[in-house]
Scaffold this motif. Structure first.
Motif, PDB file in Angstrom:
ATOM      1  N   ALA A  19      22.220  27.090  -9.179  1.00  0.00           N
ATOM      2  CA  ALA A  19      22.728  25.760  -9.495  1.00  0.00           C
ATOM      3  C   ALA A  19      23.946  25.849 -10.395  1.00  0.00           C
ATOM      4  N   LEU A  20      24.599  26.996 -10.362  1.00  0.00           N
ATOM      5  CA  LEU A  20      25.724  27.175 -11.275  1.00  0.00           C
ATOM      6  C   LEU A  20      27.047  27.110 -10.548  1.00  0.00           C
ATOM      7  N   ALA A  21      27.998  26.443 -11.108  1.00  0.00           N
ATOM      8  CA  ALA A  21      29.372  26.482 -10.628  1.00  0.00           C
ATOM      9  C   ALA A  21      30.122  27.371 -11.594  1.00  0.00           C
ATOM     10  N   GLN A  22      30.506  28.529 -11.116  1.00  0.00           N
ATOM     11  CA  GLN A  22      31.128  29.498 -12.019  1.00  0.00           C
ATOM     12  C   GLN A  22      32.645  29.329 -12.068  1.00  0.00           C
ATOM     13  N   THR A  23      33.185  29.628 -13.196  1.00  0.00           N
ATOM     14  CA  THR A  23      34.634  29.673 -13.357  1.00  0.00           C
ATOM     15  C   THR A  23      34.984  31.068 -13.818  1.00  0.00           C
ATOM     16  N   ASP A  24      35.844  31.758 -13.066  1.00  0.00           N
ATOM     17  CA  ASP A  24      36.146  33.122 -13.465  1.00  0.00           C
ATOM     18  C   ASP A  24      37.289  33.150 -14.466  1.00  0.00           C
ATOM     19  N   GLY A  35      20.084  29.850  -3.422  1.00  0.00           N
ATOM     20  CA  GLY A  35      19.697  31.251  -3.318  1.00  0.00           C
ATOM     21  C   GLY A  35      19.111  31.686  -4.630  1.00  0.00           C
ATOM     22  N   LYS A  36      18.839  32.988  -4.731  1.00  0.00           N
ATOM     23  CA  LYS A  36      18.286  33.491  -5.984  1.00  0.00           C
ATOM     24  C   LYS A  36      19.325  33.454  -7.093  1.00  0.00           C
ATOM     25  N   LEU A  37      18.927  32.978  -8.244  1.00  0.00           N
ATOM     26  CA  LEU A  37      19.812  32.991  -9.405  1.00  0.00           C
ATOM     27  C   LEU A  37      19.854  34.424  -9.937  1.00  0.00           C
ATOM     28  N   SER A  38      21.065  34.968 -10.073  1.00  0.00           N
ATOM     29  CA  SER A  38      21.148  36.360 -10.525  1.00  0.00           C
ATOM     30  C   SER A  38      21.331  36.415 -12.048  1.00  0.00           C
ATOM     31  N   VAL A  39      20.599  37.311 -12.657  1.00  0.00           N
ATOM     32  CA  VAL A  39      20.555  37.389 -14.126  1.00  0.00           C
ATOM     33  C   VAL A  39      20.808  38.825 -14.564  1.00  0.00           C
ATOM     34  N   MET A  40      21.681  38.984 -15.543  1.00  0.00           N
ATOM     35  CA  MET A  40      21.892  40.295 -16.149  1.00  0.00           C
ATOM     36  C   MET A  40      21.166  40.318 -17.505  1.00  0.00           C
ATOM     37  N   ASP A  83      24.916  35.298 -12.445  1.00  0.00           N
ATOM     38  CA  ASP A  83      25.089  33.868 -12.738  1.00  0.00           C
ATOM     39  C   ASP A  83      24.966  33.593 -14.231  1.00  0.00           C
ATOM     40  N   LEU A  84      24.094  34.329 -14.873  1.00  0.00           N
ATOM     41  CA  LEU A  84      23.959  34.173 -16.330  1.00  0.00           C
ATOM     42  C   LEU A  84      23.427  35.462 -16.954  1.00  0.00           C
ATOM     43  N   VAL A  85      23.436  35.496 -18.265  1.00  0.00           N
ATOM     44  CA  VAL A  85      23.077  36.718 -18.994  1.00  0.00           C
ATOM     45  C   VAL A  85      21.992  36.409 -20.022  1.00  0.00           C
ATOM     46  N   LEU A  86      20.996  37.283 -20.083  1.00  0.00           N
ATOM     47  CA  LEU A  86      20.028  37.227 -21.188  1.00  0.00           C
ATOM     48  C   LEU A  86      20.497  38.243 -22.223  1.00  0.00           C
ATOM     49  N   MET A  87      20.827  37.778 -23.396  1.00  0.00           N
ATOM     50  CA  MET A  87      21.533  38.633 -24.365  1.00  0.00           C
ATOM     51  C   MET A  87      20.764  38.797 -25.680  1.00  0.00           C
ATOM     52  N   ASP A  88      20.499  40.035 -26.011  1.00  0.00           N
ATOM     53  CA  ASP A  88      19.949  40.343 -27.342  1.00  0.00           C
ATOM     54  C   ASP A  88      21.128  40.374 -28.331  1.00  0.00           C
ATOM     55  N   ILE A  89      20.847  40.247 -29.619  1.00  0.00           N
ATOM     56  CA  ILE A  89      21.947  40.241 -30.599  1.00  0.00           C
ATOM     57  C   ILE A  89      22.256  41.657 -31.076  1.00  0.00           C
ATOM     58  N   ARG A  90      21.208  42.364 -31.449  1.00  0.00           N
ATOM     59  CA  ARG A  90      21.443  43.712 -31.977  1.00  0.00           C
ATOM     60  C   ARG A  90      21.260  44.720 -30.848  1.00  0.00           C
ATOM     61  N   LEU A  91      22.340  45.392 -30.511  1.00  0.00           N
ATOM     62  CA  LEU A  91      22.306  46.300 -29.366  1.00  0.00           C
ATOM     63  C   LEU A  91      22.404  47.750 -29.825  1.00  0.00           C
ATOM     64  N   LYS A  92      22.272  48.619 -28.850  1.00  0.00           N
ATOM     65  CA  LYS A  92      22.314  50.047 -29.144  1.00  0.00           C
ATOM     66  C   LYS A  92      23.671  50.423 -29.771  1.00  0.00           C
ATOM     67  N   GLY A  93      23.614  51.365 -30.715  1.00  0.00           N
ATOM     68  CA  GLY A  93      24.860  51.835 -31.346  1.00  0.00           C
ATOM     69  C   GLY A  93      25.513  50.781 -32.208  1.00  0.00           C
ATOM     70  N   ASN A  94      24.696  49.882 -32.775  1.00  0.00           N
ATOM     71  CA  ASN A  94      25.210  48.811 -33.648  1.00  0.00           C
ATOM     72  C   ASN A  94      26.158  47.852 -32.937  1.00  0.00           C
ATOM     73  N   ASP A  95      26.130  47.823 -31.614  1.00  0.00           N
ATOM     74  CA  ASP A  95      26.938  46.834 -30.904  1.00  0.00           C
ATOM     75  C   ASP A  95      26.374  45.446 -31.171  1.00  0.00           C
ATOM     76  N   ASP A  96      27.272  44.468 -31.189  1.00  0.00           N
ATOM     77  CA  ASP A  96      26.901  43.112 -31.562  1.00  0.00           C
ATOM     78  C   ASP A  96      26.866  42.226 -30.311  1.00  0.00           C
ATOM     79  N   GLY A  97      25.667  41.708 -30.010  1.00  0.00           N
ATOM     80  CA  GLY A  97      25.490  40.878 -28.818  1.00  0.00           C
ATOM     81  C   GLY A  97      26.343  39.623 -28.833  1.00  0.00           C
ATOM     82  N   VAL A  98      26.593  39.083 -30.030  1.00  0.00           N
ATOM     83  CA  VAL A  98      27.414  37.864 -30.122  1.00  0.00           C
ATOM     84  C   VAL A  98      28.838  38.158 -29.639  1.00  0.00           C
ATOM     85  N   GLU A  99      29.375  39.277 -30.093  1.00  0.00           N
ATOM     86  CA  GLU A  99      30.739  39.644 -29.683  1.00  0.00           C
ATOM     87  C   GLU A  99      30.794  39.935 -28.189  1.00  0.00           C
TER      88      GLU A  99
END
Lengths: 159, 340
Positions: A19-24, A35-40, A83-99
């Protein structure tokens, strides 16, 4: 005093539809059909990511893959175009999910549903630039995740 | 005033006094000056006593030579033992037997006009300095503790998430319906604990959480997991619940809601009313569903839902009443004395 009612319903067909209209990143619109909603999934705890993948599969979503670092997330988003992303904040190697979420928004027009133990006001304020789809605080159960995704899908489908 | 009288007056002063020419040559020094710098200094120059460089003192003497008003200055002079002493200078132009001189008083920096007051000020300054250092250390320590607390909360929530993941994985793997059902209940319980943990983290209070948001959060968490059709009405008085009470109460509420979902959730129009009320005697939690009511001999295993509720009530020092009243009605009362 509070007084509230919670109505829980089990839909006849809980499987999500696209149900998403994407803008690249070039600003062009790509309206997708049913169809199936794709999630990363961007999550560095393997057990947690495994549970999320299983829940997505159970809920009828297409999990395009799991990334645990900023670099992996950007590469996977570029190749799989979810279509969308499930995002954690604190990632491996001190990467920042917000950024990472902001970068995904800028490059691919992707929006994130944050799944994190860091769901405080300051973090939410910091993440406003990523235009998040919502916040699901940890710990959460599979039904909570699917309910949240259904709400997000429904909201986006109405726009 | 005769010269002898003038010398006697100057000798009576505590501080060293010099009469110098425009080049700093010492024409006269009083007894205090000779005692401190040596009698040989008479006939010498003031510049010999000063630490290098001399320019500052020369400039000062020049300025003094231009006025009969006393000018303030400062210099570090070496005494007869070689020790360096900081002096506040007071100098002015004067004239003796028609010759211009500069009259220089050397006031000991530490020999203040108000020594007790100066000592007190120094003491207070030292105390302020010490307090500032302690405050900075405490602030640093507080910041570290806040980071540590945030990190601990984060780790607890992440670990609970992993527990949920492990339980859910086991649930998917088992072919036993009973095992699946038990694991599902465990996931629900961990989710309830997680909701309480989140509230505890978000609360600004160190020992308590607010009762109304607490009940709402546990109902929300349990409701999502139950999955059956069930309407939940929530009423909660405002108040504070201690952390010690909150955790068992979260599990009790989760169990009673799960029980309600099992018995009342299957039917059309199934509903449960949840109330947390504050009274003079303490708190009262009421969970009342509109299902078929309690069975005559409910299972009472310690790990079963009701067994868990009973055990946690005992932990809280709470009374538990289970009755049939157009459905199953549970009333749990606990006092405020437990909220410590």
């Amino acid at each position: 005093m509070i007084h509230a009612e919670i109505l829980i319903t089990t839909p006849a067909d809980p499987r999500p539809v696209r149900a998403l209209a994407q803008t690249d990143d070039k600003g062009s619109s790509d309206t997708v059909g049913p169809g199936k909603l794709s999630v990363m999934v961007v999550e560095d705890e393997w057990i947690v990511s495994m549970e999320i993948e299983a829940a997505l599969e159970e809920g009828g979503y297409d999990c395009v893959g799991v990334a645990s670092t900023a670099r992996e997330a950007l590469a996977l988003a570029g190749s799989a175009r979810p279509d969308l992303v499930l995002m954690d904040i604190r990632l491996k190697g001190n990467d920042d999910g917000v950024e990472v979420a902001k970068e995904l928004r800028n490059r691919f027009g992707l929006r994130c549903l944050f799944i994190s133990a860091h769901a405080d006001g300051a973090t939410k304020e910091r993440a406003a630039g990523a235009d998040p789809l919502g916040w699901l605080p940890k710990p959460f159960s599979a039904p909570q995740l699917l309910q949240m995704l259904a709400a997000v899908n429904s909201e986006l489908g109405q726009k | 005033m005769g010269q002898d009288l003038a010398d006697a007056v100057l000798d009576a002063l505590d501080e060293p006094v010099f009469l110098v020419d425009l080049n700093g040559g010492i024409a006269f020094s009083n007894r205090a000056a000779e005692s401190l710098f040596g009698s040989a200094r008479r006939g010498g120059t003031l510049l010999d006593l000063v630490e290098q460089p001399h320019e500052a003192l020369i400039q000062y003497l020049r300025r003094c030579s231009g006025t009969a008003q006393t000018l303030p200055g400062a210099a570090t002079l070496r005494d007869v033992s070689g020790e360096l002493i900081r002096f506040r200078l007071r100098g002015a132009r004067t004239r003796m037997e028609g010759t211009p001189y500069i009259f220089v008083r050397c006031l000991h920096s530490q020999r203040d006009q108000f020594p007790a007051l100066a000592a007190k000020i120094r003491e207070l300054n030292a105390e302020i300095h010490q307090r500032r250092r302690i405050q900075a250390t405490l602030e640093e320590s507080l910041r570290n503790n806040e980071v540590l607390l945030r990190e601990l909360h984060h780790r607890v929530k992440n670990n609970l998430q992993m527990l949920i993941g492990l339980m859910a994985a086991a649930q998917r793997e088992t072919s036993s319906d009973e095992a699946r059902s038990i694991l599902e209940e465990v996931v629900q319980r961990i989710t309830a604990i997680g909701s309480f943990q989140r509230l505890m983290h978000e609360s600004q209070e160190i020992r308590t959480i607010s009762s109304a948001p607490f009940v709402q959060a546990i109902c929300d968490a349990t409701a999502t997991t139950i999955g059956d059709r069930l309407r939940i009405e929530v009423r909660a008085d405002d108040g504070e619940l201690s952390h010690e009470v909150g955790m068992p109460l979260a599990l009790i509420l989760n169990e009673l809601l799960t029980n309600a979902a099992k018995h009342a959730g299957g039917s059309i129009g199934g509903s449960v009313r949840v109330g947390l009320f504050s009274g003079d005697q303490g708190w009262e939690l009421v969970v009342h569903d509109n299902g078929p009511g309690l069975p005559p001999d409910p299972r009472n295993r310690r790990s079963s839902g009701l067994g868990l509720v009973k055990g946690l009530c005992r932990q809280l020092g709470a009374s538990l009443k289970a009755e049939n009243a157009d459905g199953a009605r549970f009333v749990i009362r606990f006092g405020r004395q437990e909220q410590t």
